[in-house]
Structure formats: structure tokens, C-alpha cells
Design an enzyme around this catalytic site. Sequence first.
Site, mmCIF file in Angstrom:
data_model
loop_
_atom_site.group_PDB
_atom_site.id
_atom_site.type_symbol
_atom_site.label_atom_id
_atom_site.label_comp_id
_atom_site.label_asym_id
_atom_site.label_seq_id
_atom_site.Cartn_x
_atom_site.Cartn_y
_atom_site.Cartn_z
ATOM 1 N N LYS A 164 40.819 36.199 37.698
ATOM 2 C CA LYS A 164 40.428 37.421 37.010
ATOM 3 C C LYS A 164 40.924 37.331 35.589
ATOM 4 C CE LYS A 164 40.562 40.326 41.002
ATOM 5 N NZ LYS A 164 41.546 41.130 41.680
ATOM 6 N N HIS A 167 44.255 41.818 32.115
ATOM 7 C CA HIS A 167 43.958 43.169 31.651
ATOM 8 C C HIS A 167 45.138 43.686 30.824
ATOM 9 C CE1 HIS A 167 46.579 44.827 34.648
ATOM 10 N NE2 HIS A 167 45.868 44.312 35.639
ATOM 11 N N HIS A 170 48.729 43.169 32.037
ATOM 12 C CA HIS A 170 49.248 41.814 31.935
ATOM 13 C C HIS A 170 49.554 41.455 30.489
ATOM 14 C CE1 HIS A 170 46.809 41.376 35.792
ATOM 15 N NE2 HIS A 170 48.077 41.486 36.129
HETATM 16 N N1 ARG Z 1 50.327 40.146 40.064
HETATM 17 C C1 ARG Z 1 50.838 41.498 40.058
HETATM 18 C C2 ARG Z 1 49.790 42.442 39.478
HETATM 19 O O1 ARG Z 1 48.961 42.028 38.731
HETATM 20 C C3 ARG Z 1 52.114 41.631 39.252
HETATM 21 C C4 ARG Z 1 53.291 40.862 39.805
HETATM 22 C C5 ARG Z 1 54.611 41.466 39.454
HETATM 23 N N2 ARG Z 1 55.721 40.721 39.947
HETATM 24 C C6 ARG Z 1 56.225 40.782 41.187
HETATM 25 N N3 ARG Z 1 57.241 40.010 41.489
HETATM 26 N N4 ARG Z 1 55.734 41.584 42.071
HETATM 27 O O2 ARG Z 1 49.819 43.625 39.763
#
Ligand code: ARG
Length: 642
Positions: A164, A167, A170
Site C-alpha cells: 500500500k 499515508h 506513516h
Molecule cells: N503498521 C501499523 C499501521 O500502519 C503501524 C505499526 C506500529 N508499530 C507497532 N509495533 N505496532 O497501523
Amino acid sequence: MAGTSSNMAERELTNSLSTMTTQDAQNPVEFYRHYIAEKLSPIVNKPADDLVKLLAWTQSLDKGDLMLPVAALREKGVKPPDRAQEIAAAFPKDDDVLVTSTANASYVQFYYKPDDLIKRIVPLILSTKHVYGSNPFPGLRDPQHPEQGKKKIIVEFSSPNIAKEFHQGHLRSTIIGGFISKLYALNGWDVIRMNYLGDWGKQYGLLANGFRQFGSQEELDKNSIAHLFEVYVKISKIKAEQDVPINELKKQIREKTQKGEDVTELQKQLEPLVAESEDEKARQYFKKMEDQDEEALALWKQFRDLSIDKYKKTYARLNIEFDVYAGESLVSRKKIEEVLKSLEEQNISEQSEGAIMIDFAKHGAKKLNKAIIQRKDGTPLYLTRDLAGIHERHEKYHFDKMIYVVADQQNEHNAQLFKTTEISGHKEISDKCSHISFGMVKGMSTRRGTVKFLDDVIQHVKDTMMDVMRKNDKKYSQLEDPEKTADILAITAIMVQDLTGKVRNGYEFDFERMTSFEGDTGPYLQYAHARLSSIERKAGADLGSLGSADLSLLKEPHAIDLARSLAQYPEVVSNTLKTQEPATVLTYLFKMSHALSSSYDVLQVVGSEPELKQARLALYEAARQVLWNGMTLLGLTPVERM
Ligand code: ARG
């Protein structure tokens, strides 16, 4: 290459720090603090070491460089304003280092003597260059024994979901996390930059099946993420259409069951719909991935690798390199099972309709909602993988600190993660972890419509920057690579806007404002740096010889105030380690740039006598260096022309 300049600086910095000793403290304000404390000690009858801590910053330079709030002395039965007068009067006059102190209400204010300050500060910056402002001591395990090594920190940030586009969330995590990593590195920590990819789950089964139907290998190689996104949109649409009748039947079944009516007929209708659905096929595909089926994994791995390649290009534009690409897929099953077992044995988790969950209210955390950690079908969840991940990371890296840079939408998730770790007998680990939680960006759209993709956003800002740059023919023609410059300016504009407010507050994405050259914007900062570079170029400055300049020629209030501002920078950096707010650095850089821009008319270089010219160039080069240091700490790439 401009794109890697700040990483390079960091490496050089690490080298110079390793040969540094405690005597080399590079913070001039610390020097003045100790100096004032020594003189104050006999007057207030307290050890100098205790007084050092009481000497505080002033709000603005007209209130002095440092001040002593009399109340902080905790003397009984004194009126602070009278006592302030008394102390100021008793302070030695005719000092070489300090201008006589004055009392203001209940404070004693101290001013550095301009001659002393300028001779101290300008050569210090010119000789320490990019090291100026850094402080290796906070990161040392034992400052008395630097050879025992640095403390280790994991900064987990960015963490997009593969296949993806990035966004807004991120992007913010990337910008803030990049800054936090640089901040810790500058303060002597051993930093591990970790990207925890969202790369596991049923949605990758859905995507793989979608790709088998609508995907093209050729498109995938050429335009990986955009193509995958297209496929994902198509297959999700089909899934959503199939969900409508399925959910309707499920609802009817629920209602009838409640009334005690017969549902066999409805069940018969439902079964084939479910069996044929993309959702079920995705579940089956993901099951194969979980079972390590090579064929299923091969396609998924291709998506993952291509995504990482694409992300790396974006990260390079933002001056970021990751040390580790971790991910949900890499959390070991064994560790997940260990954690589940331990939670069960300690009666922290419980059965709930075939699933396993934690009811936090039963464990002293009433504010946290219940969380499922194992589904009915036996599969683990996002939280479960994080619970196992925290242990794996601790075993592998032995970190002293770990920071998760994640949007505030996941506050509860992170609180559950830390709480569970704590109550399951690992307080020593949870105490080392913290969550930097940030607010969301609103309105990332252009007049042409909503843009979702970071690349589109950068392109749009870049076009605006290009238009502005083209307006000045002469300057434009001198640019070696106008594309590259426009790219840097666009990224600066976006990043500065992002770093301006408090991290926890969200903000409104504002194209007009962020690209403006007026006000406290990214382009304004770049302009300040480019202007200093241009002054040096036009004067044909030999930067190597500035060390021998006669700094006593710098007498104007503008020169003195600029030097006073430059002296604050190391304090700003150490204070930022406490606030963890990039705005602490930015606010300082803007203030300093304002002091600069009001100096140009008064402190001219071209046309001045050679000696004076040299002295002013030395001051400007010191200012440029501090600006460079602050900008690269924020992850920006300072330009020399624009
Ligand atoms: N990939 C997740 C998202 O986009 C964020 C990850 C955050 N880190 C973690 N250790 N949970 O929502």
C-alpha cells in the site's frame, strides 16, 4: 550527494565523539553556569555545584543570558525582590567574563560580556563544526568510563503496510521518528532505526488472489505499489459486494435464533455464498502462508521486496536509512506461543467464546478495554505479535530504551502492549518502552481533488517550488540541478510544517502556507541558509583562514546578539532531549534566522575593510554552521543555492 549528507555527518560525528573526553564539553552556557556559580557561592553561602542547576534560561535576550530565580535558593524569611537587589549588588564588578548583573523583581540577571562571548563562541563553532551542539554524555552508560560504551535505543518508526502507499500517518511517523533517531545519536546513544512493516494478515491473501485475477507481472515490475494498490481496490470492491448478502443472511439468522425459530433453510443459503466468497478464499490463502506453503509465500515475498525497494527511495529523499526491516511476518511463532502460554499460566488471559482475551479491568487497568489475543480459529492478532515482538527485540538487542513512534489512534493498543508486558512479570522491559504518540494530519488535498499518495503530494509542492524558482532567471540558471533543488525545497516545506507544532497535536495540511517564503516556513529556513552561502561565495571567502580573524572588531549590537543566540544552541539540543519535541529546535532556528536577517544591512561584508570583512565572515560562517546543524538534526538537507 545532498541526499546522504546528514547521515554522513552523523557517521563523522560518531567518530569524533569516540575520541572525546569529559573535559571537552562543548556547551558554552555550561561554562558560564559554572563561572557564575563559583562567584555566587560565597555571596549566598551555598556550594557552587548546587547553584549550577538553579541558573535558568531567560525567555528572551533582553532579560539577560542566564538568570537566578531567588526563590530557588529556598532562603527563609527573605523578600525575593530585596534579596535579588542584594545579590546583584554583592556580585563582583569589572569582571572580564560577565557584564555586571542586575536585579529585576525576584530574579538576578546575568549578561555575558560581548568580547569574552564572541571570542569564546565563534572559534568554538568554527573548529567543532557539525559536532557543535552535540553532547556524547547523556548516551554513555557511565560518563566516567566512556570505554564501557553507549546506551542502546531502538526507535521504531514509519512502519507502513506493504503493498500500500504511504499515508499521512506513516509520513508523520517517518518524519518524527527520523528526527528522534538523529536526536539520540547526537546525544551519544547507539541508535537502531527499526521499520516494523505491516506485512502479515488475511489482507495479503486477498491481495494475492486479486493479483492472480487482475495482476500483471510486467506492471508489477514497472510500477509495483501503484499496481498492487489498483489490484487491491478491485478485489476489495468485489469482496464488499459479496459481503452485502452474506451479512444480511447472518443478521436474519441471528434474529431468528434469538426468537427460537428454525434457521436450517437460511444456513443452507449462506454456506455456498461464504464458501465461494473472496473473504473465505483470502482466509484460505493466508492459512497457507501461516503453514509456510512455499508457493503462497513466494508471491507475498515478491510484494514485500518490491514494497521495500519503493519505500527506500522515499526514505532517501527524507535523509533516512533503516538499520532493520522487521515486520509482523518475522515475529516467531515460537515466541507467540510462549507468550500465550505464560499469560494463560499466570491467569492474565481467559477463554471467551472460544477465543482468548485479556480483561484489563481485572488487572488494575480499568481504563483499558478488553483485548482478544487469539481468535476462535487459533490465529494470533496484531497485539499478540507486538507482545511477542517486544521480548524478541529485548533478547536480540538488549536495548536500554525503545520508542514506538505511532499515531494516537493506537494509544490504547500501545497501552495494552506495555501493560500486559508489565503485569506478566516483565516490568523491567516495559519500563524501558515508551510511545511517542502524534496527532493526525487533516486535509491533505489539492485544488484538483484529494490526493492520497505521498508521491503526489511531494510532486504538487515541487511544482509550486519550481514556479517560484523560475521567477528569478539569473539564480535559476546558476542551479546545477533545478529538479533536485525543487525536490529538496518541497520536502523541506512538508517536513517543517509537520515539525512545527507539538507532536501530539494534529494539524491542517496547508499548501499555501508551507510553500510561502514569508513567516516561519521551510522555504524561509532554506533561504536563510542559501543566503549565508551566497554571502560567502560573493566575498570569495577562504573558510580555512577565518580562524585567524580579529573578532574584537565585532562590536555592533547585532553581532553581539547573534553570538548570544549561537551560544544557546547546545542548550537547545539538550533541552530537546527532555521535551522530545522537534518544535524546540525549530523555534530556536527561526529566532536565530530572524536575528540574522536583521543583521545583513548593518553587518555588511562586501565593501568593508579586509579585517572587518574577515571578522564578519567568521561570524556568518558560525551562524551558517549552526543553521546547518539544526536543519540536519531535523532531517532537512540545507541548500547552498535556490
Ligand atoms: N503498521 C501499523 C499501521 O500502519 C503501524 C505499526 C506500529 N508499530 C507497532 N509495533 N505496532 O497501523
